[in-house]
Design a protein around this motif. Sequence first.
Motif, PDB file in Angstrom:
ATOM      1  N   ILE A  76       0.840  -1.198   0.000  1.00 21.98           N
ATOM      2  CA  ILE A  76       0.000   0.000   0.000  1.00 21.98           C
ATOM      3  C   ILE A  76       0.879   1.254   0.000  1.00 21.98           C
ATOM      4  O   ILE A  76       1.798   1.373   0.808  1.00 21.98           O
ATOM      5  CB  ILE A  76      -0.943   0.011   1.221  1.00 21.98           C
ATOM      6  CG1 ILE A  76      -2.061  -1.012   1.018  1.00 21.98           C
ATOM      7  CG2 ILE A  76      -1.530   1.405   1.433  1.00 21.98           C
ATOM      8  CD1 ILE A  76      -3.075  -1.047   2.149  1.00 21.98           C
ATOM      9  N   GLN A  77       0.569   2.157  -0.901  1.00 21.69           N
ATOM     10  CA  GLN A  77       1.291   3.427  -1.005  1.00 21.69           C
ATOM     11  C   GLN A  77       0.363   4.590  -0.641  1.00 21.69           C
ATOM     12  O   GLN A  77      -0.847   4.535  -0.894  1.00 21.69           O
ATOM     13  CB  GLN A  77       1.807   3.619  -2.439  1.00 21.69           C
ATOM     14  CG  GLN A  77       2.660   2.472  -2.956  1.00 21.69           C
ATOM     15  CD  GLN A  77       3.942   2.288  -2.175  1.00 21.69           C
ATOM     16  OE1 GLN A  77       4.549   3.266  -1.746  1.00 21.69           O
ATOM     17  NE2 GLN A  77       4.363   1.044  -1.993  1.00 21.69           N
ATOM     18  N   ASN A  78       0.938   5.624  -0.054  1.00 24.22           N
ATOM     19  CA  ASN A  78       0.120   6.770   0.357  1.00 24.22           C
ATOM     20  C   ASN A  78      -0.571   7.453  -0.816  1.00 24.22           C
ATOM     21  O   ASN A  78      -1.580   8.141  -0.635  1.00 24.22           O
ATOM     22  CB  ASN A  78       0.989   7.798   1.094  1.00 24.22           C
ATOM     23  CG  ASN A  78       1.460   7.285   2.442  1.00 24.22           C
ATOM     24  OD1 ASN A  78       0.809   6.449   3.054  1.00 24.22           O
ATOM     25  ND2 ASN A  78       2.600   7.794   2.904  1.00 24.22           N
ATOM     26  N   THR A  79      -0.023   7.279  -2.013  1.00 29.68           N
ATOM     27  CA  THR A  79      -0.598   7.927  -3.200  1.00 29.68           C
ATOM     28  C   THR A  79      -1.784   7.148  -3.768  1.00 29.68           C
ATOM     29  O   THR A  79      -2.443   7.625  -4.695  1.00 29.68           O
ATOM     30  CB  THR A  79       0.472   8.066  -4.287  1.00 29.68           C
ATOM     31  OG1 THR A  79       1.057   6.783  -4.557  1.00 29.68           O
ATOM     32  CG2 THR A  79       1.569   9.027  -3.846  1.00 29.68           C
ATOM     33  N   MET A  80      -2.057   5.974  -3.247  1.00 26.52           N
ATOM     34  CA  MET A  80      -3.161   5.144  -3.757  1.00 26.52           C
ATOM     35  C   MET A  80      -4.511   5.725  -3.356  1.00 26.52           C
ATOM     36  O   MET A  80      -4.648   6.392  -2.325  1.00 26.52           O
ATOM     37  CB  MET A  80      -3.062   3.720  -3.205  1.00 26.52           C
ATOM     38  CG  MET A  80      -1.979   2.866  -3.807  1.00 26.52           C
ATOM     39  SD  MET A  80      -2.019   1.204  -3.060  1.00 26.52           S
ATOM     40  CE  MET A  80      -0.825   0.360  -4.101  1.00 26.52           C
ATOM     41  N   THR A  81      -5.523   5.428  -4.146  1.00 29.12           N
ATOM     42  CA  THR A  81      -6.892   5.760  -3.769  1.00 29.12           C
ATOM     43  C   THR A  81      -7.358   4.758  -2.707  1.00 29.12           C
ATOM     44  O   THR A  81      -6.801   3.655  -2.602  1.00 29.12           O
ATOM     45  CB  THR A  81      -7.834   5.675  -4.973  1.00 29.12           C
ATOM     46  OG1 THR A  81      -7.880   4.303  -5.432  1.00 29.12           O
ATOM     47  CG2 THR A  81      -7.368   6.580  -6.111  1.00 29.12           C
ATOM     48  N   PRO A  82      -8.370   5.100  -1.935  1.00 26.61           N
ATOM     49  CA  PRO A  82      -8.903   4.151  -0.947  1.00 26.61           C
ATOM     50  C   PRO A  82      -9.353   2.843  -1.607  1.00 26.61           C
ATOM     51  O   PRO A  82      -9.164   1.761  -1.049  1.00 26.61           O
ATOM     52  CB  PRO A  82     -10.082   4.902  -0.332  1.00 26.61           C
ATOM     53  CG  PRO A  82      -9.732   6.346  -0.506  1.00 26.61           C
ATOM     54  CD  PRO A  82      -9.032   6.420  -1.819  1.00 26.61           C
ATOM     55  N   GLU A  83      -9.940   2.968  -2.807  1.00 27.40           N
ATOM     56  CA  GLU A  83     -10.391   1.762  -3.517  1.00 27.40           C
ATOM     57  C   GLU A  83      -9.215   0.846  -3.835  1.00 27.40           C
ATOM     58  O   GLU A  83      -9.307  -0.382  -3.692  1.00 27.40           O
ATOM     59  CB  GLU A  83     -11.117   2.148  -4.814  1.00 27.40           C
ATOM     60  CG  GLU A  83     -12.407   2.930  -4.610  1.00 27.40           C
ATOM     61  CD  GLU A  83     -12.182   4.434  -4.602  1.00 27.40           C
ATOM     62  OE1 GLU A  83     -13.135   5.166  -4.907  1.00 27.40           O
ATOM     63  OE2 GLU A  83     -11.056   4.874  -4.293  1.00 27.40           O
ATOM     64  N   ALA A  84      -8.107   1.435  -4.262  1.00 28.70           N
ATOM     65  CA  ALA A  84      -6.919   0.644  -4.591  1.00 28.70           C
ATOM     66  C   ALA A  84      -6.344  -0.011  -3.333  1.00 28.70           C
ATOM     67  O   ALA A  84      -5.857  -1.148  -3.375  1.00 28.70           O
ATOM     68  CB  ALA A  84      -5.863   1.528  -5.259  1.00 28.70           C
ATOM     69  N   MET A  85      -6.406   0.705  -2.206  1.00 28.54           N
ATOM     70  CA  MET A  85      -5.910   0.145  -0.944  1.00 28.54           C
ATOM     71  C   MET A  85      -6.726  -1.075  -0.527  1.00 28.54           C
ATOM     72  O   MET A  85      -6.172  -2.088  -0.081  1.00 28.54           O
ATOM     73  CB  MET A  85      -5.962   1.206   0.158  1.00 28.54           C
ATOM     74  CG  MET A  85      -4.983   2.353  -0.034  1.00 28.54           C
ATOM     75  SD  MET A  85      -5.148   3.596   1.299  1.00 28.54           S
ATOM     76  CE  MET A  85      -3.885   4.778   0.813  1.00 28.54           C
ATOM     77  N   ILE A  86      -8.039  -0.981  -0.685  1.00 32.36           N
ATOM     78  CA  ILE A  86      -8.903  -2.117  -0.354  1.00 32.36           C
ATOM     79  C   ILE A  86      -8.634  -3.282  -1.304  1.00 32.36           C
ATOM     80  O   ILE A  86      -8.624  -4.453  -0.894  1.00 32.36           O
ATOM     81  CB  ILE A  86     -10.389  -1.711  -0.433  1.00 32.36           C
ATOM     82  CG1 ILE A  86     -10.743  -0.802   0.746  1.00 32.36           C
ATOM     83  CG2 ILE A  86     -11.286  -2.943  -0.433  1.00 32.36           C
ATOM     84  CD1 ILE A  86     -10.726  -1.493   2.100  1.00 32.36           C
ATOM     85  N   GLU A  87      -8.398  -2.966  -2.567  1.00 32.44           N
ATOM     86  CA  GLU A  87      -8.103  -4.010  -3.546  1.00 32.44           C
ATOM     87  C   GLU A  87      -6.832  -4.771  -3.167  1.00 32.44           C
ATOM     88  O   GLU A  87      -6.784  -6.000  -3.249  1.00 32.44           O
ATOM     89  CB  GLU A  87      -7.951  -3.397  -4.938  1.00 32.44           C
ATOM     90  CG  GLU A  87      -7.751  -4.424  -6.044  1.00 32.44           C
ATOM     91  CD  GLU A  87      -7.659  -3.781  -7.420  1.00 32.44           C
ATOM     92  OE1 GLU A  87      -7.217  -4.472  -8.350  1.00 32.44           O
ATOM     93  OE2 GLU A  87      -8.013  -2.598  -7.546  1.00 32.44           O
ATOM     94  N   VAL A  88      -5.802  -4.040  -2.752  1.00 33.91           N
ATOM     95  CA  VAL A  88      -4.559  -4.680  -2.311  1.00 33.91           C
ATOM     96  C   VAL A  88      -4.819  -5.554  -1.091  1.00 33.91           C
ATOM     97  O   VAL A  88      -4.318  -6.680  -0.987  1.00 33.91           O
ATOM     98  CB  VAL A  88      -3.493  -3.611  -1.974  1.00 33.91           C
ATOM     99  CG1 VAL A  88      -2.328  -4.248  -1.217  1.00 33.91           C
ATOM    100  CG2 VAL A  88      -2.985  -2.955  -3.247  1.00 33.91           C
ATOM    101  N   THR A  89      -5.612  -5.032  -0.172  1.00 32.30           N
ATOM    102  CA  THR A  89      -5.920  -5.771   1.056  1.00 32.30           C
ATOM    103  C   THR A  89      -6.634  -7.072   0.744  1.00 32.30           C
ATOM    104  O   THR A  89      -6.254  -8.146   1.233  1.00 32.30           O
ATOM    105  CB  THR A  89      -6.787  -4.915   1.998  1.00 32.30           C
ATOM    106  OG1 THR A  89      -6.088  -3.698   2.299  1.00 32.30           O
ATOM    107  CG2 THR A  89      -7.077  -5.653   3.287  1.00 32.30           C
ATOM    108  N   LEU A  90      -7.677  -7.010  -0.090  1.00 36.81           N
ATOM    109  CA  LEU A  90      -8.437  -8.212  -0.429  1.00 36.81           C
ATOM    110  C   LEU A  90      -7.584  -9.214  -1.195  1.00 36.81           C
ATOM    111  O   LEU A  90      -7.718 -10.435  -1.013  1.00 36.81           O
ATOM    112  CB  LEU A  90      -9.675  -7.849  -1.250  1.00 36.81           C
ATOM    113  CG  LEU A  90     -10.832  -7.198  -0.488  1.00 36.81           C
ATOM    114  CD1 LEU A  90     -11.979  -6.906  -1.446  1.00 36.81           C
ATOM    115  CD2 LEU A  90     -11.309  -8.092   0.642  1.00 36.81           C
TER     116      LEU A  90
END
Length: 217
Positions: A76-90
């Motif tokens: 996870i990078q600080n520049t990511m959107t919240p949606e992208a962060m959730i995608e990485v998590t899942l």
Amino acid sequence: MPKVGMEPKRRADVINATLMCISRHGIDGMTLDKVAEYANCSKGVVTYYFKNKDNLIIEAFRSFLAYYGLKINSQIQNTMTPEAMIEVTLKNILPPYSEDTQGSINVSDLEGIERMYIPHEAQAKLFLHFFSKAVLDPSLQEVVSAGYKEDIKGLVKIFDYGSMLGNMKVDDSNSAAYGLLAMVVGLSFFRVANIQPMNGEDNRYICEDYVKRLIGG
């Protein structure tokens, strides 16, 4: 006694070997002798780092759960959107279904977090073995509780970030995080039990639909 300077690697080797052993033989079938064989070391090395089987199981379980947080935080990078962060998590906590049954278990970041890996089939089996044992073991319950509380905190931060940006419609971030994690755990058990969704899809789409509702998709 292990050679000086080899302690971190030896300890990691024993933890990895323990997880591999449990995924193949179950917790009841795991022995210190088998772990030593998988770790390519003597039983004395195993007991040097871990007093007994129960202590080794607890430490292996803790490392198994910590694996997911380390992988997620590294991607996870600080520049990511919240949606992208959730995608990485899942992607990490409920990987897309795979026929991959090969490969060794590595929950150590000694060689870099990108080298950490657990075959998908082994992940499902480890969840089943550890959680079935934790039902009656307060020590393992404490490990589960501590690990999942940290996971929920991480999800809450993402949901709060999404709400702040206006990208997500989350009235209660704690409940949303709790629900998503509970869903992932349940779907993981369904995979182990080979309970397929009625439409034949990878069951992770259920989590994806849940997130889509949170972002109004």
